[in-house]
Scaffold this motif. Structure first.
Motif, mmCIF file in Angstrom:
data_model
loop_
_atom_site.group_PDB
_atom_site.id
_atom_site.type_symbol
_atom_site.label_atom_id
_atom_site.label_comp_id
_atom_site.label_asym_id
_atom_site.label_seq_id
_atom_site.Cartn_x
_atom_site.Cartn_y
_atom_site.Cartn_z
ATOM 1 N N SER A 147 0.562 -1.322 -0.101
ATOM 2 C CA SER A 147 -0.049 -0.057 -0.048
ATOM 3 C C SER A 147 1.041 0.968 -0.131
ATOM 4 O O SER A 147 0.768 2.155 0.286
ATOM 5 C CB SER A 147 -0.924 0.058 1.285
ATOM 6 N N GLY A 148 2.080 1.286 0.056
ATOM 7 C CA GLY A 148 3.336 2.476 -0.030
ATOM 8 C C GLY A 148 3.107 3.004 0.783
ATOM 9 O O GLY A 148 3.643 4.034 1.042
ATOM 10 N N ASN B 232 -6.549 11.982 -8.478
ATOM 11 C CA ASN B 232 -6.152 11.256 -9.292
ATOM 12 C C ASN B 232 -6.462 10.134 -8.349
ATOM 13 O O ASN B 232 -5.713 9.633 -6.965
ATOM 14 C CB ASN B 232 -5.411 11.315 -9.131
ATOM 15 N N LYS C 195 -6.420 6.748 -8.894
ATOM 16 C CA LYS C 195 -5.563 6.021 -8.316
ATOM 17 C C LYS C 195 -4.776 5.997 -7.265
ATOM 18 O O LYS C 195 -3.973 5.035 -6.301
ATOM 19 C CB LYS C 195 -4.828 5.213 -9.589
ATOM 20 N N LEU C 196 -4.368 7.122 -6.858
ATOM 21 C CA LEU C 196 -3.250 7.072 -6.178
ATOM 22 C C LEU C 196 -3.478 7.621 -4.389
ATOM 23 O O LEU C 196 -2.844 7.388 -3.771
ATOM 24 C CB LEU C 196 -2.366 8.702 -6.338
ATOM 25 N N ARG D 296 -4.849 5.319 -2.552
ATOM 26 C CA ARG D 296 -4.636 4.121 -1.323
ATOM 27 C C ARG D 296 -2.747 5.049 -0.957
ATOM 28 O O ARG D 296 -3.081 5.018 0.283
ATOM 29 C CB ARG D 296 -4.198 3.254 -2.029
ATOM 30 N N LEU D 297 -2.414 5.326 -1.706
ATOM 31 C CA LEU D 297 -1.328 5.527 -1.702
ATOM 32 C C LEU D 297 -0.821 6.671 -0.500
ATOM 33 O O LEU D 297 0.187 6.978 0.345
ATOM 34 C CB LEU D 297 -0.033 5.592 -2.699
ATOM 35 N N LYS E 52 6.013 16.661 -8.857
ATOM 36 C CA LYS E 52 5.058 16.786 -9.022
ATOM 37 C C LYS E 52 5.028 15.364 -7.395
ATOM 38 O O LYS E 52 3.860 15.911 -6.229
ATOM 39 C CB LYS E 52 4.405 15.509 -9.860
ATOM 40 N N ALA E 53 5.371 14.573 -7.369
ATOM 41 C CA ALA E 53 5.361 13.487 -6.128
ATOM 42 C C ALA E 53 6.034 14.556 -4.977
ATOM 43 O O ALA E 53 4.685 14.152 -4.088
ATOM 44 C CB ALA E 53 6.010 12.375 -6.499
#
Ligand SMILES: Cc1ncc(C[n+]2csc(CCOP(=O)(O)OP(=O)(O)O)c2C)c(N)n1
Ligand SMILES: Cc1ncc(C[n+]2csc(CCOP(=O)(O)OP(=O)(O)O)c2C)c(N)n1
Ligand code: SF4
Ligand code: SF4
Ligand SMILES: [Mg+2]
Ligand SMILES: [Mg+2]
Lengths: 612, 352, 612, 352
Positions: free
Chosen positions: C33-34, C142, C144-145, C147-148, C182-183
């Motif tokens: 899960s990052g 986003n 998709k991101l 969870r992270l 960006k991250a």
């Protein structure tokens, strides 16, 4: 001789009277020259005369052309361990003859091939020169076979020189070659020609060594430990064998193949109650054994040091997933390839803790032909009872040499297949059954075999709980490992127990195991008779140690652990496992030349340590 | 911590049964712990389908594996079958031993391309040579999934040029090897090709002898090709939003459906491409040399031939050649395995 | 929490005042899960505030979807061993949340994902509920991101609850993601959103745990032992690496690949001063290492238990043919596959006597990051000096967890390539040179390297004499084995010597090694402060034992050997090697749950044994 | 006891020298301890001839082997070369490591069919795949000589039907495997074919990459085929004059000489027959598929194709692909292998 022992022989000279039934013969030849029949005939003839003997082959790790010594020990008292010194040398090998002769003690005897001219070397020995090539020319028209036939001629000469009944020689020969009339005839002619030559040329010399009839071998058999173990496996109901060739182990599975084909195969349909597979290597051999045992067969493999090393990873799986497996380790000299045709007890410690992680294994330690036979059965029973890998730690000396023995006892105890779920037990335990659950408090869980009545489960070498489910929980891991430790405790009561021979008042004890036993027995007599040192003796027959081992140490002031390796491996196990308060009592007697241990070396070591 | 419970995943539909009167659900195993979208899970599903549809008696099946993500799969199907998850690369010998003990069983093994092609290739060679009755499935993702994406000996599957230490090595073609060595049933498929994989598995269940089935099965997490612009390594170094090395995204299963004789292009999760060429309907899989030609020609075009590549229906299998009695060796009664006393007496007499 | 320890935590309740810089945090998530970035940012932020920390990851042996716990220990005194009890739980994983909460001692703190509704479970804990999904929806468009990104939100919340400077969090984040704008931006937003949420919702609660700036980490680094060892190998001049992936070892060679590619490769031509090969298995890996070492390279491999087991046969060849080889064993929990992602010190005994036959190996035992670095160099030097295989016995706790350390010291000692024939020595020895001759009386022969100035010889694992000729002579075998034993004696003086910290008048000693060191240090303080038991401490850094180990035991009445395995493996080596008269002084403290050993367990065990 | 002296066997003729000015004798090794008539000895002679004729610098040769009669051979040639007799089946990895350490050397390995095909087949597979520069000779006698005649995985060589446990297994064709896996030079010959074997060895010395040469090499002592009427086993059971199990008769070397494109029949010492088919002069060994066909077709006729079966002259070898500096890694000075302090400082700074 260039090899027999590390330390020099005491220069004790032979008195002029005859020595009867107490000497050693060494036949030095080249391997591949076909002396095995001649040597076995010699051995068997003496055996037939009722005199205790043992035969040990010191052969090179190649196929043909290198020096080989076959030594026969004759001893009226029944000592069948190796004798360090050679009394009678038969020198057939030009390459080693000089060194062999030089290493003899004064007064000893040499029979040699005339062209070697050995009598020039020393004047304190008795020499018999025989022109083998001339004699063989007369008896063997086929030139190609002469090299071979020469060997039977020395048997003929020996029959005269050692007073061995020629009739017994012929009888022994026909036991070997009876089914081959031509070979029998040719060899018998050679034998007789040798005897005749000796009678004609050596009649007037006083021969110092003599065989005289006794009745100490009646009813006994002559056998090697690998054949004995193979028979043991067959009668233990072994069904699957997977193996990979390696000296000195190969003759165990190879004997087993012959026995099984004869007695466990329908001679008409060829249908067998066994499967024997030559695997691609030792890892695969153990893998097959484990797969077969897991699926319910009695399965075994046989190997030696390098093979055991390769099996290390799977051995850990057998321990942790609790899969039965029987492994014979016919120990040879390491490290590494080492001396493949020499004997040792040097895989003991590394095998006891074989594989990474916390592992502990069960070792059986046969010392005799009967134990090679019996412990094969014990190994299967224990392996299935304990659900783990069991090693039978034999060695080259036991496995490949020829030993006298009482005939083996037919096993009447039913096969112990261990805690395998049958219909009733399956019903009884029901859903509470857990593959790794300590149902009975002995650390041994109940096992379900595929295609049997029990439930299916998933066997794995990764973490699992009592129900055989995958688990990484610390609690599950610890309780499983603790149960395995408890199971190992249980093993102590199930393995073959030590055999004790205690002498009242003896302050000194000896602990030994396996093939060292025979030299220890002889050494104890020497210690008693020549050093006035009575000793008690505990022969350990398995690891882990039953409590009696500690008791034995407790009852003696000094205990010598005798073994055939450099690193005092069994002593190390004693140090690890026995009461720390007893450690100062333990001492070590080591022998690691590759030759079987001899009584003299043990006696000398103990006497020296007792003095210091 | 984690515990794989033996409870089955509930079956989607109810009450349909096979010829044994069993529901599909009875062929299931424990819940998978593999990544979402992993090809291995799709193969698990097909194994369940095939066993169900063929009416396989799960009690007569033995499951085997080595070590790897792939090798975990046997826990995820056929809960009613005994299974043996051995050590890395040694499944062939363990399976061989078990089948020696009980030749009446059906062996079903699952391995990975690392488990089979690297550490286990020696045992693989000899398993193929023996033609032991077993269905041997390689879940082939071109990498070591469980140890986090190193290249395996079949690396190259659908990937572009890669740099680094080992990547220039040619892939091992396990189908060509199996054929060369003596396996009597050799096939290749793709985890996402439900129809083809199912029919190959059903054919394998019906065959006696070694069925070597190489199933290309994408690892969605570690397609660590530096040359691939959507790879894990690329994301790690370049992705502007992600920036996290331990994150495993969820992927959908890839599925394909294409005609015999045709070629299809599959886009993998990492953006690389895979070209599959299905054997034509008139392809004759009993001609070994033709099969070799097929493999070499497709490989030289960068394609994977899929379908049953080679089959030798009547080749004697290892267990048959051993000619053991009919009862499984595991279950022989004592009187059949311990010869009578007379035999020992005879042996002793010979040694006297 | 479902795993942290075998025994239950003492039910000690937390007092109402703040605990500053002395507590543990456990972040429970699902792997894949990052959460790694979030956890490292948390760790690093505290570290930047000058407070000693350590971070340990308890992760499952799969890739995604199973429970993982990341535990951070904060301790102002600098204790960085594992703390048994969790003070602050971050519960993000539904699957374990209940059990994790139930295992906390009263008064502890739980931060949880709102839908888990954990506060209903107990009323003796402090709960913070955070609606992560709602917060993440706002900061991360986003889907998709999300969870992270959730993970960075808990960091934000924690910064408020633990008084961690948000600026330090941002700084730590940019150390990780600085190169990915960006991250960085996304994560920083999440971080701040978490902090804001906490400020708004938890401002009125007294937060029991606090970080306060100190100056105890200045100049220090954060690193894992596998990276440290990899650097050590690079600076030790390692030229050939052969490896096979296995947890927890893989990151050592993988780090080495990165370092080597960066610093040992010509960036233009790509020409490398090293060769790194991923072998087909561990047997091949060691074979390559031995071939390379034999031919003159500095070669190493890295593996874990199962790989070590597979290397057994070749290890014996390295010992007997005297071929250098460096093997890192990053130990994990056995037996068999065991728990690949848990830590242990359980390959000690089997590795010390690895392989069949009489073999004995050199083990190095690093305990710190600096030693992982330094002992890599020692391993190459010793392996070439002693011409044998050397094992560096690290473990998962050292290898894969994050540790504080002083920066490593640049090695200035020249590489010790050992007794390799150069032109001069070749001339000096001339025809008298024998590959296995004890020229200098230390048991170490002179080695000729192919393509060098020395004569050619034939290397073999079979019997050989001092001149490297094939030999089956008993005398040659014995003298060679005795020389190898002497060489092993020599090793005692060359290996890293133990480090002693003796307390005047202490009657109790502790012997420990490797990663147990940190818990031992802390336990000694506990014993002194709470049980009035002063202890001396000997940290063993290598096997075979230098004489100082025996001396240490001699100087104490009772000596506790502390280690992380079930079978008391180091104690077993002490039993085997140390004066039997000292054996009654030795006692054992064992920990084998797969979790790193903790001070409390040691203290309890010693206190209990002292009482009995 | 026995001691292998390093003294050379005296060379037959004197004073002829090669391009390095060396006599043939300087290429010899210690005296063989193999059986008289063993094919392995003939191969040893050809290796000596080939190295002599090619003017090989023995100081630049590394000799390798595993364990077996065959694996003893490296002691019997090139005494001036370093040699490493490793353990059973592990020569490939040891040789690989040594060549990594010093890529300027020429590697020459000798293995047996058991050493390569059984225990060592895993390492063999990966050696072939890597195309490491090495001349890898299999002295192929279809049995385990040193352990006294058990069947090896290439058993079948010239033998008739055999009974028993393993004998029904098909032989492994090491040439087909080597080719399939990536070796760039694959050949087969017969120990008694002096001319052909010599020319193959010389070609191999000139090639860079893996040269896999399978040399059929009769074991005169253990041709233990029950089906063969003149075998050892037969003699043991039936021979009317011999009756001794440990006797090893002396045999003459078998030698053959036949034309390219033709087939010859060789009678082995045990009376069995071997059919050798020499590749024709116009055979094109660079066509892999044709090479496969050749092997399969000859095998199906019970023949062995001999000659250079396959060659890929320009295939990149493993050491080249590793792209190491020119100096052998073994001899790099410290300043090239220990980065300066600045590098450590940089690494430390990154971790602060
Ligand atoms: C002896 C040994 N070496 C290494 C490992 C570590 N290991 C576990 S799985 C694996 C590779 C798995 O790759 P593959 O077989 O392709 O399976 P995948 O995970 O890709 O499905 C390795 C190297 C091990 N378990 N045992
Ligand atoms: C690990 C291991 N297993 C078994 C052996 C015993 N062994 C020695 S040589 C050999 C077989 C040799 O056969 P091959 O390679 O064909 O050589 P040949 O003697 O026929 O030339 C075996 C099994 C060994 N040395 N090491
Ligand atoms: S890591 Fe790859 S192979 Fe493993 S479960 Fe995840 S997707 Fe599948
Ligand atoms: S046994 Fe066979 S292979 Fe070995 S040396 Fe003798 S003839 Fe050659
Ligand atoms: Mg894979
Ligand atoms: Mg052979």
């Amino acid at each position: 001789m260039s090899s027999p022992s590390v330390s020099a022989a005491p220069a004790e000279s032979l008195s002029s009277h005859h020595v009867v039934n107490d000497f050693s013969i060494s036949v030095a030849t080249v391997n591949g020259s076909g002396s095995q029949t001649a040597n076995l005939v010699l051995l068997r003839a003496i055996f037939q005369m009722g005199v205790p003997i043992s035969g040990k082959n010191m052969f090179p790790s190649n196929i043909a052309g290198l020096p080989t010594w076959y030594t026969i020990r004759v001893n009226h008292k029944g000592y069948i361990g190796r004798k360090r010194d050679v009394d009678f040398l038969v020198a057939m090998n030009a390459e080693t003859a000089r060194e062999d002769v030089m290493s003899l003690a004064p007064g000893r005897v040499v029979l040699y091939d005339a062209p070697l001219k050995l009598s020039e070397l020393r004047d304190d020995l008795i020499f018999y020169s025989v022109p083998f090539d001339e004699i063989v020319r007369d008896v063997c028209p086929n030139a190609k076979l002469r090299r071979l036939v020469k060997n039977m001629i020395y048997d003929g000469v020996l029959s005269h020189l050692l007073s061995i009944d020629l009739g017994e020689m012929v009888k022994a020969l026909s036991a070997q070659l009876g089914r081959k009339p031509k070979a029998m005839a040719l060899n018998q002619t050679a034998l007789e020609a040798g005897a005749k030559y000796a009678q004609e040329h050596f009649a007037d010399i006083a021969h110092p060594y003599r065989i005289q009839r006794m009745n100490k071998t009646e009813g006994q058999i002559l056998v090697d430990g690998n054949a004995a173990a193979a028979m043991g496996c067959m009668f233990a109901g072994c069904t699957v064998v997977a193996w990979y060739p390696i000296t000195p182990s190969s003759s165990l599975p190879e004997s087993l193949i012959s026995y099984m084909r004869k007695y466990r195969m329908d001679q008409e349909t060829g249908k067998a109650t066994f499967a024997i597979v030559q695997a691609e290597d030792e890892i695969a051999a153990l893998g097959m054994v484990m797969g077969a045992s897991w699926a319910g067969a009695r399965a075994m493999t046989s190997t030696s040091g390098p093979g055991v090393s390769l099996m290390s990873e799977l051995a850990g799986l057998a321990y942790y997933a609790e899969v039965p497996a029987v492994v014979f380790d016919i120990q040879r000299v390491g490290p590494s390839t080492g001396l493949p045709t020499r004997t040792a007890q040097s895989d003991i410690l590394s095998t006891a803790v074989h594989s990474h992680g916390d592992t502990k294994h069960v070792l059986l330690l046969p010392a005799s032909m009967a134990e090679c036979f019996d412990m094969a059965g014990d190994a299967f029973d224990l392996s299935e009872r304990l659900q783990t890998i069991v090693y039978v730690m034999s060695d080259l000396d036991l496995g490949m040499n020829t030993w006298m023995s009482e005939p083996f006892t037919y096993p009447t105890k039913p096969l112990d297949r261990g805690k395998v779920l049958d219909e009733a037990k399956t019903r009884e335990l029901g859903a509470s059954w857990g593959r790794y659950k300590d149902e009975d408090g002995d650390g041994i869980p109940w096992r379900s075999v595929p295609d049997g009545p029990g439930p299916a489960y998933f066997t794995r070498g990764s973490g699992h709980n009592a129900m055989a489910q995958y688990s990484e929980r610390a609690e599950d891991y610890v309780s499983n490992l603790d149960r395995l430790a408890k199971k190992y405790e249980t093993a102590k009561g199930l393995v073959p127990q030590p055999i004790e021979d205690s002498v009242a008042g003896a302050k000194v004890g000896i602990i030994a195991y396996g093939s060292s036993h025979w030299a220890v027995e002889e050494s104890r007599d020497q210690l008693r008779d020549t050093s006035a040192l009575p000793t008690s003796y505990l022969r350990v027959r398995a690891y882990p140690f039953p409590d009696s081992v500690e008791d034995f140490v407790r009852r003696h002031d000094r205990v010598y652990v005798v073994e055939q390796n450099r690193d005092a491996q069994m002593l190390s196990l004693c140090r690890m496992d026995l009461d720390p308060a007893l450690q100062t009592r333990l001492r070590s007697v080591l022998h690691y030349s590759g030759l079987p241990i001899d009584a003299g070396s043990i006696t000398e070591s103990i006497v020296a340590q007792e003095k210091s | 911590m984690s515990t794989e419970t033996p409870s089955s995943v509930p079956a989607p539909a109810a009450s349909k049964t096979n010829r044994l009167g069993l529901e599909l659900a009875t062929y299931r195993g424990s819940k998978t712990t593999l990544c979402a979208g992993c090809g291995h899970n799709a193969i698990t599903e097909r194994i369940i389908d095939a066993c169900y549809q063929m009416g396989v008696d799960a009690k007569k099946v033995l499951k085997f594996s080595g070590i790897g993500c792939s090798s975990k799969s046997p826990a995820y199907f056929l809960n009613a079958s005994h299974g043996f998850n051995s050590v890395h690369g040694r499944m062939p010998s363990v399976a061989t031993g078990a089948m020696l003990a009980n030749k009446t069983m059906t062996a079903l093994g699952v391995s990975g391309d690392g488990d089979t092609g690297a550490i286990g290739v020696g045992q693989f060679v000899h398993l193929m040579r023996r033609n032991l009755p077993i269905i041997y499935i390689i879940e082939d993702n071109g990498c070591y999934g469980l140890t986090k994406g190193q290249f395996s000996p079949t690396a190259d599957v659908g990937s572009k040029a890669k740099k680094g230490v080992v990547n220039e090595l040619p892939p091992i073609d396990t189908c060509a090897m199996a054929m060369e060595l003596g396996a009597s049933f050799v096939a290749r498929s793709f985890s996402g090709d439900k129809k083809q994989l199912l029919s190959i598995l059903k054919a394998a269940i019906a065959h006696r002898g070694t069925c070597m089935i190489d199933v290309i099965s994408p690892c969605v997490t570690f397609n660590d090709h530096e040359g691939s612009t959507k790879s894990y390594a690329y994301a790690k170094d370049h992705d502007e939003e992600l920036g996290e090395v331990t994150f495993v995204p969820f992927f959908e299963d890839i599925s394909v459906d294409y005609e015999p004789g045709s070629t299809t292009e599959v886009t993998m999760h990492d953006g690389s491409h895979l070209f599959l060429k299905k054997t034509a309907e008139d392809y004759n899989p009993t001609d070994k040399l033709a099969a070799h030609r097929l493999l070499h020609e497709t490989a030289s075009r960068g394609e994977f031939a899929t379908g049953i590549i080679y089959i030798e229906p009547d080749k004697e299998d290892f267990l048959t050649s051993l000619n053991t009695v009919d009862i499984p060796l595991a279950f022989l009664p004592t009187d059949q395995v311990r010869p009578p006393k007379a035999v020992l007496d005879e042996l002793m007499d010979e040694l006297k």
